[in-house]
Write a protein that holds these residues in place. Structure first.
Motif, mmCIF file in Angstrom:
data_model
loop_
_atom_site.group_PDB
_atom_site.id
_atom_site.type_symbol
_atom_site.label_atom_id
_atom_site.label_comp_id
_atom_site.label_asym_id
_atom_site.label_seq_id
_atom_site.Cartn_x
_atom_site.Cartn_y
_atom_site.Cartn_z
ATOM 1 N N ALA A 152 -2.594 13.499 -13.134
ATOM 2 C CA ALA A 152 -3.132 12.090 -12.655
ATOM 3 C C ALA A 152 -2.536 10.853 -13.127
ATOM 4 C CB ALA A 152 -4.657 12.118 -13.099
ATOM 5 N N ALA A 153 -1.910 11.013 -14.512
ATOM 6 C CA ALA A 153 -1.313 9.708 -14.946
ATOM 7 C C ALA A 153 -0.148 9.511 -14.306
ATOM 8 C CB ALA A 153 -1.055 10.207 -16.526
ATOM 9 N N ARG A 155 0.687 10.236 -11.200
ATOM 10 C CA ARG A 155 0.442 9.863 -9.742
ATOM 11 C C ARG A 155 0.158 7.907 -10.089
ATOM 12 N NH1 ARG A 155 -4.337 11.705 -5.398
ATOM 13 N NH2 ARG A 155 -4.252 9.958 -4.180
ATOM 14 N N ARG A 156 -0.781 7.817 -10.726
ATOM 15 C CA ARG A 156 -1.137 6.289 -10.939
ATOM 16 C C ARG A 156 0.172 5.590 -11.401
ATOM 17 N NH1 ARG A 156 -5.765 8.469 -13.213
ATOM 18 N NH2 ARG A 156 -5.206 8.482 -15.335
ATOM 19 N N CYS A 157 0.967 6.015 -12.262
ATOM 20 C CA CYS A 157 2.143 5.423 -12.731
ATOM 21 C C CYS A 157 2.966 4.953 -11.755
ATOM 22 C CB CYS A 157 2.766 6.040 -14.001
ATOM 23 S SG CYS A 157 4.109 5.048 -14.705
ATOM 24 N N GLU A 159 2.421 5.101 -8.561
ATOM 25 C CA GLU A 159 1.782 4.225 -7.385
ATOM 26 C C GLU A 159 1.967 2.624 -8.018
ATOM 27 O OE1 GLU A 159 -1.809 7.116 -5.558
ATOM 28 O OE2 GLU A 159 -2.291 5.392 -7.109
ATOM 29 N N ARG A 160 1.601 2.537 -9.208
ATOM 30 C CA ARG A 160 1.800 1.156 -9.580
ATOM 31 C C ARG A 160 3.339 0.414 -9.579
ATOM 32 N NH1 ARG A 160 -2.164 1.296 -14.906
ATOM 33 N NH2 ARG A 160 -4.082 1.847 -13.839
ATOM 34 N N ARG A 173 5.923 -2.855 -16.422
ATOM 35 C CA ARG A 173 4.944 -1.841 -15.766
ATOM 36 C C ARG A 173 5.142 -0.346 -16.626
ATOM 37 N NH1 ARG A 173 0.151 -1.366 -15.267
ATOM 38 N NH2 ARG A 173 0.226 -3.331 -13.957
ATOM 39 N N ASP A 177 2.443 1.289 -18.918
ATOM 40 C CA ASP A 177 1.819 2.435 -18.503
ATOM 41 C C ASP A 177 2.244 3.739 -19.444
ATOM 42 O OD1 ASP A 177 0.447 1.298 -16.332
ATOM 43 O OD2 ASP A 177 1.834 2.350 -14.923
ATOM 44 N N LEU A 181 -1.518 5.176 -19.858
ATOM 45 C CA LEU A 181 -1.874 6.496 -19.108
ATOM 46 C C LEU A 181 -1.251 7.631 -19.763
ATOM 47 C CD1 LEU A 181 -0.617 5.254 -15.409
ATOM 48 C CD2 LEU A 181 -2.961 5.245 -16.421
#
Length: 449
Positions: A152-153, A155-157, A159-160, A173, A177, A181
Motif C-alpha cells: 500500500a505504501a 502504491r501511494r508513493c 501515485e504521488r 516528495r 514519503d 509511508l
C-alpha cells in the motif's frame, strides 16, 4: 510429505528464510553417492526459480557440487521456525557483476555479526535452479503482525510521484514519503555525474547536517557499488567493509581544520546496522541512487528492497518525463529586487576546480561552482538577476557535461547549498526553466586563477 498432499510452495513465499539469520544446511553427494551435510553462510534470492549460494571455500560440498549438480537445502524461517526442504540443481558460478557484488556486501554484514569478519570471503556466487520446495512437518510460531503494508505504501508513493511536475518536487516528495509511508528516518538521494564518475547528494532526510553537495565515487561503499553495478545492495548488519564515504568524510574534516576544505562532509549515521542502496534508472541509464539506513539490525528485508526498487523505477521514469518537458515558460512579473546593501561580500573563484569561497568560507565547486560564478559575474557586469536554464546550457565558460539534462539537479544543489551556507545569495524559481538570483549585499569578485 508427498507432493500431492499440500499446495506447491513458491520461493517468494519463504524469502525470510534467505536473510541469513539462521544458517541453511546443504546436503550433497559425491559420484559414489556418499552424502555430506554442511552449513551455508548465505542463500541469496535471485528470482522465483533461482537462488545463489555463497562459495567461500573449496571444501567437500564444493567438490560434490562439481561432481553431482543436485543438492537439497534445509531452510528455517527465523520468525515462525517453520522448516522447508528445497531441491536445487547447480548451473554456474559468477565471480563478478551485480549478483556477486550484492552477495559480497550482504556476506560482509553476516560475517561481522557472527564474528567472522576477515574469515568469510566470497570467492563466487553459485547459481542454482530451484526444482521444488516442501514444508517439513512440525510445530511453528505464529507469524508476527506487520506494522505497515509495504504494498500500500508503494502504491501511494508512486501515485504521488506521478503528480509531480519538476525535479525539485520529485526529490522532496521522495524523502517525505520515505518517512511518512515507509517509516524510514534516515535517507538520501544522490544524482550521478557520469563524466566525473561520482554521485552527489541533492536531498537527505534525518541527518544533523544535510550533506547537500557531498560526493562519493562509483564503487565506493554501499552507494557506489549499487551505482556501478546498477543493482540493489542491502546489508543487514554493521560492517566496516562497506563504510560508505567514511574515509572521504574524515579527510574533508581534517582539511577543514587545515583551513582550506573543498569537500562537503558526507552525511550518515555514525553506526549504521542496516543499509539499502537502490539505483535510480531510466531507459537503462543511471540517474542516481536512493539510499536508506538504520541503527537497527535487520531493518530492511527483501520486501523493503522490492518496495524501494519499485519507487526508484517510478522516480526514474518521472525524472525522464520532466526532463522532456518544455524548458522555458514566461517568467511572472514581480516586484523589483531590493538593491544590495551593507559591506561587500568577497567571492573568490578558483578556476582549477571551479570552487567558490564566500568571505573565505568554502561554498561549492565543480559544475555548480561554475554556474554560480557565471551568475555573479553577469550580475556584477550587467546588473542581471533574471536567468533561464537555456542560457546556462549555451554559456561555453560553464563547461557543462554532455549530459546537460543534469543541469536541473545542479541548480537544485546550488539553491540548497546557498540556503544552508550563504546569507548573501539565494536562488528563487520564477517559472519552468527560469530563476532569479537574489543578492543581499554588494559583491566583490576575485578570480584566483
Amino acid at each position: 510429505m508427498s507432493p500431492d498432499s499440500s499446495p506447491a510452495i513458491s520461493l517468494d513465499a519463504i524469502r525470510p528464510c534467505l536473510e541469513g539469520v539462521i544458517p541453511a544446511a546443504i546436503a550433497t553427494t559425491d559420484r559414489e553417492g556418499v552424502p555430506n551435510v554442511s552449513l551455508l553462510s548465505q542463500v541469496h534470492y535471485m528470482d522465483p526459480t533461482h537462488v545463489a549460494l555463497s562459495y567461500q571455500f573449496f571444501n567437500k560440498t564444493r567438490r560434490n557440487i562439481l561432481a553431482n549438480p543436485h543438492a537439497t537445502l534445509q531452510l528455517i524461517d527465523p520468525e515462525t521456525v517453520a522448516q522447508y526442504r528445497m531441491r536445487v540443481r547447480y548451473l554456474r558460478t559468477e565471480t563478478a557483476g551485480p549478483l556477486f557484488e550484492s552477495m559480497k556486501a550482504k556476506l560482509a554484514g553476516i560475517a561481522s555479526h557472527t564474528g567472522m569478519a576477515g574469515v568469510f570471503r566470497l570467492l563466487g556466487a553459485d547459481v542454482f535452479e530451484v526444482l521444488g520446495i516442501e514444508a517439513v512437518p512440525g510445530a511453528t510460531l505464529p507469524a508476527p503482525v506487520r506494522t505497515r503494508s509495504l504494498l500500500a505504501a508503494t502504491r501511494r508513493c508512486c501515485e504521488r510521484l506521478s503528480a509531480c511536475t519538476d525535479l525539485e518536487e520529485l526529490l522532496d516528495r521522495t524523502v517525505t514519503d520515505l518517512r511518512a509511508l515507509f517509516g524510514i528516518d534516515h535517507a538520501m538521494v544522490l544524482m550521478a555525474d557520469a563524466a566525473g564518475g561520482r554521485l552527489y547528494t541533492v536531498a537527505s532526510l534525518g541527518y544533523r547536517a544535510s550533506g547537500i553537495g557531498s560526493e562519493i565515487a562509483l564503487g565506493d561503499g554501499v552507494i557506489g557499488v549499487a551505482a556501478r553495478e546498477r543493482t540493489a545492495i542491502r546489508i543487514t548488519h554493521a560492517t566496516s567493509d562497506y563504510a560508505y564515504g567514511r574515509a572521504a568524510r574524515d579527510s574533508s574534516l581534517e582539511a577543514g581544520r587545515a583551513g582550506d576544505a573543498r569537500e562537503i562532509p558526507f552525511p550518515g549515521l555514525a553506526a549504521p546496522h542496516s543499509q539499502l542502496a537502490v539505483p535510480i534508472l531510466a531507459g537503462g541509464d543511471l540517474i542516481g541512487v536512493l539510499f536508506a539506513e538504520s541503527p537497527e539490525a535487520m531493518r530492511f528485508c527483501y520486501d523493503d528492497e522490492d518496495a524501494l526498487a519499485t519507487v526508484t523505477a517510478a522516480l526514474g521514469a518521472m525524472i525522464h518525463t520532466v526532463r522532456q518537458s518544455p524548458a522555458v515558460e514566461p517568467a511572472p512579473e514581480g516586484a523589483a529586487a531590493a538593491e544590495p546593501s551593507g559591506a561587500p561580500a568577497r567571492l573568490h573563484h578558483h578556476a582549477a576546480d571551479d570552487s567558490v569561497f564566500v568571505d573565505h568560507q568554502y561554498l561549492i565547486k565543480g559544475v555548480a561552482g561554475a554556474i554560480l560564478w557565471w551568475l555573479v559575474r553577469q550580475h556584477a557586469q550587467h546588473a542581471r538577476t533574471e536567468f533561464s536554464n537555456r542560457e546556462l546550457r549555451l554559456a561555453p565558460c560553464i563547461r557543462l557535461p554532455e549530459a546537460s539534462e543534469n543541469l536541473e539537479a545542479r541548480l537544485i544543489l546550488l539553491q540548497r547549498r546557498l540556503a544552508e551556507r550563504c546569507e548573501v545569495l539565494r536562488l528563487e524559481k520564477t517559472g519552468r526553466g527560469r530563476f532569479r538570483l537574489v543578492v543581499q549585499r554588494p559583491l566583490a569578485l576575485e578570480e584566483m586563477g
